[in-house]
Design an enzyme around this catalytic site. Structure first.
Site, short mmCIF file in Angstrom:
data_model
loop_
_atom_site.label_atom_id
_atom_site.label_comp_id
_atom_site.label_asym_id
_atom_site.label_seq_id
_atom_site.Cartn_x
_atom_site.Cartn_y
_atom_site.Cartn_z
N ARG A 6 0.81 -1.22 0.00
CA ARG A 6 0.00 0.00 0.00
C ARG A 6 0.85 1.28 0.00
O ARG A 6 0.37 2.36 0.34
CB ARG A 6 -0.98 0.02 1.18
CG ARG A 6 -2.04 -1.09 1.12
CD ARG A 6 -2.87 -0.97 -0.15
NE ARG A 6 -4.00 -1.88 -0.19
CZ ARG A 6 -3.97 -3.10 -0.75
NH1 ARG A 6 -2.83 -3.56 -1.27
NH2 ARG A 6 -5.04 -3.86 -0.76
N LEU A 7 2.11 1.16 -0.39
CA LEU A 7 2.98 2.34 -0.50
C LEU A 7 2.88 2.85 -1.94
O LEU A 7 3.83 2.74 -2.73
CB LEU A 7 4.41 1.99 -0.11
CG LEU A 7 4.58 1.45 1.31
CD1 LEU A 7 6.05 1.13 1.60
CD2 LEU A 7 4.06 2.47 2.34
#
Length: 218
Positions: A197-198
């Protein structure tokens, strides 16, 4: 499956975004240059309707509305789409020209979001595009009072046949209630999904004749 189990299943849906990142070295000085590259890659990937974009407008009660339309042209002046001028979105833009667009290229783990101001296209521009459309699409523009209530589909089908018969010979005239808008771009954000989720997000903001670029936290 119970309602609770269904909700739990929805909540657990997730996947990793592993198609690569977006780094500052990948950016261009002008966002439309990067947009053109990404749109070309979406077309090359044979995505369904790569030019489809979510158009968001706001009504007189400050209620946002969204729908999907097709991008038909873009250049340094902005992004162009066409619509019935009696439609809900056209009515919204009449009193509030602020607008946002979103290109949801999920299969490439990408999104492009645009905010700006919409203005009506000239009749000359609209007519040029209208006569480039397939003949049946031109007839379809005459048939529908977009966003109005109708009691049954066969009303549309009957009207289509009626208009087709009426214009069976010669050029189909441009309806007075059909037009288009150009969205001048104030901001453009590019989103590329990343692992854990970066995600990578870069925001272009117009600054006079140049663009300011900032990386945003995911």
């Amino acid at each position: 499956m119970s309602d609770n189990e269904s909700l739990q299943q929805i909540a657990s849906l997730r996947r990793e975004y592993t198609r690569g990142g977006l780094r500052r070295k990948d950016l261009t000085d002008d966002p439309l240059t990067l947009f053109e590259r990404w749109l070309g890659q979406a077309c090359d990937a044979r995505l369904a309707d790569p030019t489809a974009m979510v158009v968001a407008t706001v009504d007189e009660n400050q209620q946002p509305w969204q729908r999907i339309v097709l991008l038909k042209h873009f250049d340094s002046r902005g992004m162009v789409f066409y619509t019935n001028l009696g439609s809900r979105k056209a009515a919204h833009l009449e009193h509030n020209p602020r607008i946002s667009l979103l290109f949801p290229w999920h299969m490439l783990d990408r999104q492009v979001a645009v905010t700006g101001k919409a203005e009506r296209l000239s009749t000359v521009d609209v007519m040029k595009y209208f006569h480039s459309r397939p003949r049946d699409s031109q007839i379809g523009a005459w048939v529908s009072r977009q966003s109005s209530r109708i009691s049954a589909r066969n009303i549309l089908e009957s009207k289509f046949l009626e208009i087709k018969q009426k214009f069976q010979a010669g050029e189909i005239p441009l309806p007075s209630f059909w037009g288009g808008f150009r969205v001048s771009i104030d901001q453009m954000e590019f989103w590329q999904g990343g692992e854990h989720r970066l995600h990578d997000r870069f925001l272009y903001q117009r600054d006079a004749d140049t663009w300011k670029i900032d990386r945003l936290a995911p």
